[in-house]
Write a protein that holds these residues in place. Structure first.
Motif, mmCIF file in Angstrom:
data_model
loop_
_atom_site.group_PDB
_atom_site.id
_atom_site.type_symbol
_atom_site.label_atom_id
_atom_site.label_comp_id
_atom_site.label_asym_id
_atom_site.label_seq_id
_atom_site.Cartn_x
_atom_site.Cartn_y
_atom_site.Cartn_z
ATOM 1 N N SER A 140 0.550 -1.240 0.183
ATOM 2 C CA SER A 140 0.407 -0.045 -0.152
ATOM 3 C C SER A 140 0.477 1.184 -0.264
ATOM 4 N N SER A 141 0.669 2.163 -0.917
ATOM 5 C CA SER A 141 1.149 3.408 -0.938
ATOM 6 C C SER A 141 0.910 4.048 1.072
ATOM 7 N N ASN A 142 2.538 4.610 1.478
ATOM 8 C CA ASN A 142 2.612 4.452 3.293
ATOM 9 C C ASN A 142 1.540 5.962 3.424
ATOM 10 N N GLN A 143 1.085 5.559 4.635
ATOM 11 C CA GLN A 143 -0.494 6.432 5.273
ATOM 12 C C GLN A 143 -0.115 6.750 7.096
ATOM 13 N N LEU A 144 -0.119 7.796 6.663
ATOM 14 C CA LEU A 144 -0.138 7.929 8.854
ATOM 15 C C LEU A 144 -0.388 6.317 9.560
ATOM 16 N N TYR A 145 0.606 6.312 10.440
ATOM 17 C CA TYR A 145 0.039 5.667 11.180
ATOM 18 C C TYR A 145 -0.538 5.269 12.239
ATOM 19 N N ILE A 146 -0.143 6.736 13.201
ATOM 20 C CA ILE A 146 -0.240 7.047 14.381
ATOM 21 C C ILE A 146 -0.653 8.144 14.845
ATOM 22 N N ASP A 147 -2.233 9.110 15.535
ATOM 23 C CA ASP A 147 -2.106 9.960 15.493
ATOM 24 C C ASP A 147 -1.421 10.548 16.073
ATOM 25 N N SER A 148 -1.292 11.797 14.963
ATOM 26 C CA SER A 148 0.288 12.528 15.332
ATOM 27 C C SER A 148 0.042 13.908 16.574
ATOM 28 N N THR A 149 -1.293 13.734 17.040
ATOM 29 C CA THR A 149 -1.044 14.953 17.224
ATOM 30 C C THR A 149 -1.489 14.221 19.607
ATOM 31 N N VAL A 150 -1.362 13.312 19.206
ATOM 32 C CA VAL A 150 -1.500 12.156 20.606
ATOM 33 C C VAL A 150 0.393 12.326 21.785
ATOM 34 N N ASP A 151 0.089 13.599 22.572
ATOM 35 C CA ASP A 151 1.172 12.967 23.590
ATOM 36 C C ASP A 151 1.830 11.632 23.922
ATOM 37 N N LEU A 152 2.469 10.679 23.611
ATOM 38 C CA LEU A 152 3.069 9.538 23.677
ATOM 39 C C LEU A 152 3.492 9.368 25.231
ATOM 40 N N SER A 153 4.117 10.411 25.450
ATOM 41 C CA SER A 153 4.974 10.330 26.685
ATOM 42 C C SER A 153 3.362 9.821 28.110
ATOM 43 N N LYS A 154 2.622 10.477 27.936
ATOM 44 C CA LYS A 154 1.300 10.302 28.478
ATOM 45 C C LYS A 154 0.421 9.030 28.280
ATOM 46 N N GLU A 155 1.067 8.353 27.569
ATOM 47 C CA GLU A 155 0.179 7.180 26.821
ATOM 48 C C GLU A 155 1.278 5.888 27.372
ATOM 49 N N LYS A 156 -0.239 5.033 28.687
ATOM 50 C CA LYS A 156 0.669 3.409 29.142
ATOM 51 C C LYS A 156 0.619 2.451 28.525
ATOM 52 N N GLU A 157 1.327 1.778 28.046
ATOM 53 C CA GLU A 157 1.482 0.385 27.661
ATOM 54 C C GLU A 157 0.446 -0.323 29.106
ATOM 55 N N ASN A 158 -0.444 -1.143 28.380
ATOM 56 C CA ASN A 158 -1.086 -2.467 28.233
ATOM 57 C C ASN A 158 -2.138 -3.025 27.538
ATOM 58 N N PHE A 159 -2.816 -4.389 27.692
ATOM 59 C CA PHE A 159 -3.786 -4.887 27.090
ATOM 60 C C PHE A 159 -5.007 -4.658 26.464
ATOM 61 N N PRO B 190 -6.874 -1.877 23.868
ATOM 62 C CA PRO B 190 -6.589 -1.342 22.080
ATOM 63 C C PRO B 190 -6.044 -0.576 22.289
ATOM 64 N N LYS B 191 -5.044 0.176 21.721
ATOM 65 C CA LYS B 191 -4.138 1.224 22.045
ATOM 66 C C LYS B 191 -5.495 1.745 19.953
ATOM 67 N N LYS B 192 -5.994 2.971 20.912
ATOM 68 C CA LYS B 192 -6.402 3.878 20.291
ATOM 69 C C LYS B 192 -6.264 4.983 19.625
ATOM 70 N N TRP B 193 -4.085 5.675 19.760
ATOM 71 C CA TRP B 193 -3.950 5.985 18.803
ATOM 72 C C TRP B 193 -3.202 5.419 17.872
ATOM 73 N N ILE B 194 -3.707 4.178 17.307
ATOM 74 C CA ILE B 194 -3.353 3.802 16.035
ATOM 75 C C ILE B 194 -4.801 4.319 14.995
ATOM 76 N N LEU B 195 -4.012 5.084 13.618
ATOM 77 C CA LEU B 195 -6.026 4.645 12.918
ATOM 78 C C LEU B 195 -5.329 4.142 12.158
ATOM 79 N N PRO B 196 -6.446 3.904 11.887
ATOM 80 C CA PRO B 196 -6.902 2.665 11.201
ATOM 81 C C PRO B 196 -6.521 3.073 9.389
#
Lengths: 456, 385
Positions: free
Chosen positions: A425-444, A446-452
């Motif tokens: 596929s052609s390259n497309q934006l993968y992660i919501d570029s407005t989300v401050d990832l330093s505030k997001e936590k890892e867990n099981f 679904p990661k809402k900041w992954i764009l469809p």
């Protein structure tokens, strides 16, 4: 038919079998692990993977696993090499297999950058070898302590390996049953033509129909091979297919030791008789006289407590093996895109994915925002892997946040502008570029900041 | 019979699942990734890039370095303002010629030789170290290739030595100044080092020398150690240097240790934008296959052969997308006037535009292109994707 089939599976865990297949498996595994470990050291990967990086990507829940200093890392690999030789020889087997298991799993847990399904196979086979008496026949241990020699072992000690291999092949087959693989012949349509310059078959590989043939054959092979291996009348032909399939994929793709590991381990499907003859043949090389000594049949019986413990361990393990490959169903979105529930599921060479990630750090106080040069913090391989895997991007963002806090920015805002391509596929934006990832936590969750994923 | 039953069951499951999944999505527009016809032999692309682009670029670069070195020797015999401006012109020529070979810095002779040729352009130069070295000549032996001197050598050092101040002062620095003799010696030292490293690399590439050109042309395939893999990787890194260090850091858009307009490449001679433009044009040439002997096969021909599609909506091919992005980026860079350090302060917007375009180009060359060519840029074993 299905009932019969299940009944057969259950039966296969009962009764006794000759130990020969276990002894052969032990030797085959020891040998291939020895080669694999030496190869790893010679390629300089101990340094590249576990000494050179400034930062590591541990698995969720295993953040406490850290690499040892350089010398200790090399020692660890030396221990693994020696332990695998000892496993091959059946010398101090319990200690060597335990040492190998601990070292291997420890190394794998340090950094998920290097996660490969074949390392996962090795971890599991080592774990199973810990539970079975593979050293009680044709080993140095029985020369040391003749009393421990046995000839008959509970059937499960052998069949558990077959069961594991069936899970691997069948899940690998199931995961190939997706639109891209079956209908588009992707990613083989991209990968095969790149081998155009190979002698003889090179020109063929650029043909679309060949990509379809390989895709379909691969899927059918994976789905049916364990049944063909289990079946006595098709076993020999099936094993020839196993060898051809793995040698061929090993030749076409850069998949390291995986093909050879699989070729060696699938030997377990052959009959007791086959393995017995193999061992007799090996004996005849070393010591002709020993052939005259007939084995006295000794049945190994596990004590009830040990039996209970092992059955419990095995039940947990079997359950995990069945559940893990399907956990992706709990996540929304396209599995290959989000990779939520992707690892530990026998998904091998399924997709062509590439990415570029521009990380930005912003100082909220001054408003100053700058792009981070990833190369300064990650090795090329780490960067490449991170650029297509959201959980690694999150870990990296946290690491950047720590670094910039140390450099004096109080609450750095870390965002990423990441472009990913999947199966052409052609390259497309993968992660919501407005989300401050330093505030997001890892867990099981679904990661809402992954764009469809948008097909384009 | 039961055993056969299991076998049939397996195959039946396989076939049924295949059918089920195939039916899930009905026919979509044909994916144009088939490689049926119009095949370009991989070797002929490498042949053209090697003989038409790489070798002539290196030869051109070596000639420029040799003339620079002899002009410096001449200058050191008796510095005059004419000789100085001659050296300055030849330095600019050499620095420009360098931009057409830096694409090959990450593989082959350029990376294997010690010291690696890529170390000739670590900018910005450290003027403190350079001046300390100049004063120290005579009392200690200067090892120009020590770690401490990595930013006191190569082109950035010459840039400072030959353009560090106005020409009148410079001439006195090399004639009547107390350190004049030392300065001349240091200038010669830096120049000789460039010449030595350059000739080692150029000889290693040439057919009559190390014949790496033959290795390059014959290493087909798509692994990370194939010529295509090495070249694409090296090209991407070179492009990222353009983005991060030639534009990003001086613009303050990329975090490095210090961020200021003085961080530009060729700060003293003030030809930064011209150098960046030359570099990008060199990348364009490799992509298009244009070289000294005219147009031939370039990296784009791999994409044309594989009919790589960028967007199925617009029908744009990846080749046309990359080609136009390259052209746009070049137009943007052409609009950036030299000296870049001044432009960044007076009108940063033009330079920022070029930076943004370069970023898009990085994505196309680093993500889309290797992916569609099946070029495995991997550094270990692979099975994940």
């Amino acid at each position: 038919m299905l009932k019969n089939f299940l009944h057969k599976i259950l039966l296969s865990f009962k009764g006794e079998k000759h130990i020969a297949p276990l002894a052969v498996l032990r030797m085959a595994f020891g040998a291939i692990m020895f080669i694999s470990t030496i190869r790893f050291i010679l390629k300089g990967w101990v340094y590249d993977f576990y000494v050179a990086p400034k930062f590591y990507f541990p698995f969720y829940g295993f953040e406490w696993v850290k690499p040892l200093p350089e010398l200790a890392m090399y020692l660890l690999f030396a221990v693994m090499a020696i332990a695998s030789l000892f496993i091959l020889l059946g010398l101090f087997y319990r200690i060597s297999i335990t040492a190998f298991f601990i070292c291997f799993v420890y190394v794998e847990l340090i950094d998920k950058t290097y996660y490969l399904n074949h390392y996962y196979v090795v971890s599991i086979i080592t774990f199973l070898l810990l539970l079975v008496p593979a050293h009680r026949y044709f080993s140095i241990d029985i020369i040391r302590k003749p009393a421990i020699k046995v000839t008959q072992v509970p059937s499960w000690t052998i069949n558990i390996f077959k069961w594991q291999l069936c899970i691997i092949y069948f899940c690998a087959g199931l995961s190939k049953l997706n639109y891209d693989w079956i209908v588009q012949a992707m990613p083989l349509k991209l990968w095969l033509p790149a081998n155009e310059s190979l002698p003889l078959i090179g020109p063929l590989l650029t043909q679309t129909w060949v990509a379809y043939l390989f895709s379909w054959f691969g899927a059918i092979f994976d789905l049916s091979i364990c049944f063909l291996l289990l079946n006595r009348s098709t076993r020999k032909v099936a094993y020839i297919f196993v060898v051809i399939f793995h040698v061929f994929t090993g030749w076409l793709f850069k998949i390291g030791m995986f093909p050879y590991i699989m070729i060696f381990i699938t030997l377990i499907f052959f009959s007791e008789d086959f393995h017995f003859k193999l061992i007799r043949w090996l004996r005849s090389i070393f010591n002709k006289r020993s052939l005259q000594v007939e084995d006295v049949a000794v049945i190994l019986i596990f004590s009830p407590v040990k039996k209970k413990m092992i059955y419990f361990l095995l039940s947990v393990y079997i359950l995990l093996q069945i559940v893990l490959p399907f956990r992706f169903l709990l996540y929304p979105g396209r599995l290959f895109w989000t990779e939520e529930g992707y690892r530990f599921s026998w998904r091998v060479m399924l997709m062509e994915k590439g990415g570029t990630a521009f990380f930005y750090v912003k100082d909220p106080q001054t408003g100053r925002r700058g792009e981070v040069i990833n190369e300064l913090y990650l090795t090329p391989l780490q960067e490449k892997m991170m650029e297509t895997q959201p959980d690694m991007m999150l870990q990296y963002a946290h690491y950047l946040s720590d670094i910039y806090i140390k450099m004096g920015i109080k609450h750095p805002i870390v965002t990423v502008e990441s472009y990913v391509t999947l199966n052409g596929s052609s390259n497309q934006l993968y992660i919501d570029s407005t989300v401050d990832l330093s505030k997001e936590k890892e867990n099981f969750l679904p990661k809402k900041w992954i764009l469809p994923f948008k097909k384009n | 019979m039961k055993r056969i039953g299991i076998l049939y069951f397996g195959i039946a499951v396989a076939i049924l699942s295949v059918v089920a999944f195939s039916c899930k999505k009905s026919a979509t527009p044909a994916n144009n990734n088939n490689n049926n016809n119009g095949n370009v032999n991989q070797d002929s692309v490498l042949l053209n890039i090697g003989n038409n682009i790489i070798l002539p670029s290196y030869q051109n670069y070596a000639i420029a370095i040799n003339s620079l070195d002899s002009s410096i020797g001449d200058f050191n015999q008796g510095p005059t303002s004419t000789k100085l401006s001659n050296v300055q012109t030849l330095f600019k020529n050499a620095y420009i010629a360098w931009q057409s070979v830096s694409e090959y810095n990450q593989f082959g002779p350029a990376s294997i030789n010690i010291p690696p040729v890529s170390g000739l352009n670590l900018f910005p130069a450290s003027t403190t170290v350079i001046n300390n070295n100049i004063s120290a000549i005579g009392t200690t032996t200067i090892n120009i290739n020590s770690f401490a001197n990595q930013t006191a050598k190569g082109f950035p050092a010459l840039d400072y030595l030959l353009f560090g101040t106005d020409n009148v002062t410079l001439l006195t620095d090399f004639t009547t100044d107390a350190n004049a003799a030392n300065r001349k010696q240091y200038l010669a030292l830096v120049s000789t080092d460039i010449k030595t490293e350059t000739s080692a690399t150029v000889t290693a590439w040439s057919a009559t020398g190390g014949n790496y050109i033959n290795t390059f042309i014959t290493s087909s395939g798509n692994s990370v150690s194939s010529s295509l893999g090495l070249l694409l990787n090296s090209l991407d890194q070179d492009l990222e240097i353009l983005k991060n260090y030639r534009l990003g850091a001086p613009l303050g858009l990329v975090f490095t240790t210090t961020t200021s307009p003085t961080q530009v490449e060729a700060y003293y001679s003030g030809i930064s934008a011209q150098l960046a433009l030359t570099q990008l044009k060199a990348i364009q040439n490799i992509y298009l296959g244009s070289g000294t002997y005219g147009n031939g096969l370039g990296l784009r021909n791999y994409l044309i052969t594989s009919k790589a599609v960028y967007s199925t909506y617009t029908g744009a091919s990846l080749d046309s997308t990359i080609k136009s992005e390259l052209a746009l980026d070049i137009t943007d860079l052409e609009a950036v006037p030299d000296p870049l350090s001044a432009t960044i302060q007076t009108s940063p917007a033009v330079a920022t535009d070029a930076f943004n375009k370069t970023q898009q180009l990085v994505v196309l060359l680093k993500t889309d292109m290797p992916s569609l060519l099946g070029v495995a840029i991997t550094y270990g074993d692979n099975d994940g994707d």
